[in-house]
Enzyme design. Structure first.
Site, PDB file in Angstrom:
ATOM      1  N   ASN A 261     -13.115   2.314  -2.932  1.00  0.00           N
ATOM      2  CA  ASN A 261     -12.175   1.270  -2.528  1.00  0.00           C
ATOM      3  C   ASN A 261     -12.800   0.653  -1.284  1.00  0.00           C
ATOM      4  O   ASN A 261     -12.798   1.262  -0.210  1.00  0.00           O
ATOM      5  CB  ASN A 261     -10.788   1.835  -2.202  1.00  0.00           C
ATOM      6  CG  ASN A 261      -9.812   0.724  -1.855  1.00  0.00           C
ATOM      7  OD1 ASN A 261     -10.205  -0.437  -1.669  1.00  0.00           O
ATOM      8  ND2 ASN A 261      -8.534   1.073  -1.755  1.00  0.00           N
TER       9      ASN A 261
ATOM     10  N   TYR B 291       0.799  -1.231   0.000  1.00  0.00           N
ATOM     11  CA  TYR B 291       0.000   0.000   0.000  1.00  0.00           C
ATOM     12  C   TYR B 291       0.832   1.283   0.000  1.00  0.00           C
ATOM     13  O   TYR B 291       0.265   2.375   0.025  1.00  0.00           O
ATOM     14  CB  TYR B 291      -0.951  -0.010   1.208  1.00  0.00           C
ATOM     15  CG  TYR B 291      -1.829  -1.241   1.260  1.00  0.00           C
ATOM     16  CD1 TYR B 291      -2.630  -1.591   0.169  1.00  0.00           C
ATOM     17  CD2 TYR B 291      -1.835  -2.074   2.375  1.00  0.00           C
ATOM     18  CE1 TYR B 291      -3.414  -2.724   0.187  1.00  0.00           C
ATOM     19  CE2 TYR B 291      -2.626  -3.215   2.410  1.00  0.00           C
ATOM     20  CZ  TYR B 291      -3.406  -3.531   1.316  1.00  0.00           C
ATOM     21  OH  TYR B 291      -4.180  -4.652   1.337  1.00  0.00           O
TER      22      TYR B 291
ATOM     23  N   ASP C 216     -25.203  -5.110  -3.320  1.00  0.00           N
ATOM     24  CA  ASP C 216     -26.629  -4.809  -3.517  1.00  0.00           C
ATOM     25  C   ASP C 216     -26.902  -3.322  -3.315  1.00  0.00           C
ATOM     26  O   ASP C 216     -27.692  -2.721  -4.053  1.00  0.00           O
ATOM     27  CB  ASP C 216     -27.500  -5.628  -2.552  1.00  0.00           C
ATOM     28  CG  ASP C 216     -27.716  -7.060  -3.027  1.00  0.00           C
ATOM     29  OD1 ASP C 216     -27.325  -7.373  -4.171  1.00  0.00           O
ATOM     30  OD2 ASP C 216     -28.276  -7.856  -2.258  1.00  0.00           O
TER      31      ASP C 216
ATOM     32  N   HIS D 228     -14.306  -8.434  -1.444  1.00  0.00           N
ATOM     33  CA  HIS D 228     -14.197  -9.846  -1.779  1.00  0.00           C
ATOM     34  C   HIS D 228     -15.339 -10.697  -1.240  1.00  0.00           C
ATOM     35  O   HIS D 228     -15.435 -11.866  -1.592  1.00  0.00           O
ATOM     36  CB  HIS D 228     -12.842 -10.381  -1.270  1.00  0.00           C
ATOM     37  CG  HIS D 228     -11.687  -9.498  -1.645  1.00  0.00           C
ATOM     38  ND1 HIS D 228     -11.365  -9.238  -2.953  1.00  0.00           N
ATOM     39  CD2 HIS D 228     -10.813  -8.765  -0.885  1.00  0.00           C
ATOM     40  CE1 HIS D 228     -10.328  -8.406  -2.996  1.00  0.00           C
ATOM     41  NE2 HIS D 228      -9.975  -8.097  -1.743  1.00  0.00           N
TER      42      HIS D 228
ATOM     43  N   HIS E  63      -8.396   0.000  -6.283  1.00  0.00           N
ATOM     44  CA  HIS E  63      -7.558  -0.618  -5.259  1.00  0.00           C
ATOM     45  C   HIS E  63      -6.131  -0.099  -5.404  1.00  0.00           C
ATOM     46  O   HIS E  63      -5.633   0.033  -6.537  1.00  0.00           O
ATOM     47  CB  HIS E  63      -7.543  -2.145  -5.389  1.00  0.00           C
ATOM     48  CG  HIS E  63      -8.893  -2.745  -5.226  1.00  0.00           C
ATOM     49  ND1 HIS E  63      -9.488  -2.910  -4.006  1.00  0.00           N
ATOM     50  CD2 HIS E  63      -9.783  -3.180  -6.140  1.00  0.00           C
ATOM     51  CE1 HIS E  63     -10.684  -3.425  -4.170  1.00  0.00           C
ATOM     52  NE2 HIS E  63     -10.898  -3.600  -5.450  1.00  0.00           N
ATOM     53  N   MET E  64      -5.475   0.132  -4.289  1.00  0.00           N
ATOM     54  CA  MET E  64      -4.075   0.545  -4.304  1.00  0.00           C
ATOM     55  C   MET E  64      -3.192  -0.579  -4.853  1.00  0.00           C
ATOM     56  O   MET E  64      -2.330  -0.355  -5.701  1.00  0.00           O
ATOM     57  CB  MET E  64      -3.614   0.867  -2.875  1.00  0.00           C
ATOM     58  CG  MET E  64      -4.288   2.056  -2.269  1.00  0.00           C
ATOM     59  SD  MET E  64      -3.461   3.593  -2.716  1.00  0.00           S
ATOM     60  CE  MET E  64      -2.317   3.706  -1.343  1.00  0.00           C
ATOM     61  N   SER E  65      -3.400  -1.788  -4.342  1.00  0.00           N
ATOM     62  CA  SER E  65      -2.519  -2.901  -4.712  1.00  0.00           C
ATOM     63  C   SER E  65      -3.082  -3.644  -5.923  1.00  0.00           C
ATOM     64  O   SER E  65      -4.269  -3.505  -6.264  1.00  0.00           O
ATOM     65  CB  SER E  65      -2.386  -3.867  -3.528  1.00  0.00           C
ATOM     66  OG  SER E  65      -3.639  -4.465  -3.225  1.00  0.00           O
TER      67      SER E  65
ATOM     68  N   ARG F 125      -8.282 -12.583  -2.898  1.00  0.00           N
ATOM     69  CA  ARG F 125      -8.389 -11.199  -3.382  1.00  0.00           C
ATOM     70  C   ARG F 125      -8.670 -11.122  -4.891  1.00  0.00           C
ATOM     71  O   ARG F 125      -8.891 -10.043  -5.434  1.00  0.00           O
ATOM     72  CB  ARG F 125      -7.109 -10.411  -3.074  1.00  0.00           C
ATOM     73  CG  ARG F 125      -6.840 -10.223  -1.601  1.00  0.00           C
ATOM     74  CD  ARG F 125      -5.629  -9.333  -1.363  1.00  0.00           C
ATOM     75  NE  ARG F 125      -5.037  -9.628  -0.075  1.00  0.00           N
ATOM     76  CZ  ARG F 125      -5.442  -9.101   1.093  1.00  0.00           C
ATOM     77  NH1 ARG F 125      -6.433  -8.235   1.117  1.00  0.00           N
ATOM     78  NH2 ARG F 125      -4.850  -9.445   2.219  1.00  0.00           N
TER      79      ARG F 125
HETATM   80  C1  DQA Z   1      -7.264  -3.063  -1.093  1.00  0.00           C
HETATM   81  C2  DQA Z   1      -7.101  -4.533  -1.485  1.00  0.00           C
HETATM   82  C3  DQA Z   1      -7.951  -5.427  -0.603  1.00  0.00           C
HETATM   83  O1  DQA Z   1      -7.755  -6.793  -0.953  1.00  0.00           O
HETATM   84  C4  DQA Z   1      -7.556  -5.250   0.848  1.00  0.00           C
HETATM   85  O2  DQA Z   1      -8.406  -6.035   1.672  1.00  0.00           O
HETATM   86  C5  DQA Z   1      -7.524  -3.837   1.285  1.00  0.00           C
HETATM   87  C6  DQA Z   1      -6.973  -2.827   0.378  1.00  0.00           C
HETATM   88  C7  DQA Z   1      -6.322  -2.149  -1.914  1.00  0.00           C
HETATM   89  O3  DQA Z   1      -6.568  -0.939  -1.923  1.00  0.00           O
HETATM   90  O4  DQA Z   1      -5.363  -2.637  -2.499  1.00  0.00           O
HETATM   91  O5  DQA Z   1      -7.893  -3.510   2.408  1.00  0.00           O
HETATM   92  O6  DQA Z   1      -8.599  -2.667  -1.381  1.00  0.00           O
END
Ligand code: DQA
Length: 150
Positions: free
Chosen positions: A74, A22, A87, A80, A100-102, A111
């Site tokens: 995000n 992150y 909904d 997941h 998502h950051m990652s 994930r």
């Molecule tokens: C996340 C990726 C998710 O899998 C993880 O649970 C996070 C951060 C991301 O921003 O990469 O909390 O959403």
């Protein structure tokens, strides 16, 4: 144009949380970069972060009665498994962009699936803070395309 930017569970700890995935930017740093981009794009934004799934869903419900043109979300780990969040987003009739950051696809198998993807226009992941910036640009473009021409 008004864009609602939603930050889910554990994201308040960006900057203090697993920098390998992150980076070192805090949520406040991310908000500052998006505020700057919003000025450049000429749009207004509101940020909302919570660690409570119920609060997040209630915030999304409120957007039904607000002049919100698009959502960037995000959802952290809710991404997941939260059918309830999916909904709630599905009730909105405005574009939703998942960020998502990652790079979630290069991480643990749990994930790799997003139960939100079905109700989002698209997903941007793996670019760190740039994922949010690209997500905001996409949300603005999608919202502009949805606006009536008359
Ligand atoms: C996340 C990726 C998710 O899998 C993880 O649970 C996070 C951060 C991301 O921003 O990469 O909390 O959403």
């Amino acid at each position: 144009m008004h864009i609602l930017i939603l930050h889910g569970v554990n994201l308040n700890l960006f900057g203090r949380r697993n920098p390998k995935h992150y980076g070192t930017a805090s949520l406040a740093d991310i908000v500052a970069r998006l505020d700057q981009l919003a000025i450049e794009l000429g749009v207004s934004t509101e940020h909302f972060q919570t660690n409570s799934e119920a609060e997040m869903i209630t915030r999304i419900h409120r957007a039904l009665d607000e002049p919100v043109n698009a959502v960037v979300i995000n959802a952290g780990a809710w991404t997941h498994y939260s059918y309830a969040l999916a909904d709630a987003l599905d009730i909105l009739s405005i574009p939703v962009v998942e960020v998502h950051m990652s790079n979630v696809h290069a991480r643990e198998p749990f994930r790799h699936e997003s139960v939100l993807a079905r109700v989002c226009v698209g997903s941007i992941c793996g670019f760190g803070v740039l994922s949010y910036e690209l997500g905001l640009r996409a949300a603005c473009q999608l919202a502009a395309e949805q606006k009536p021409t008359s």
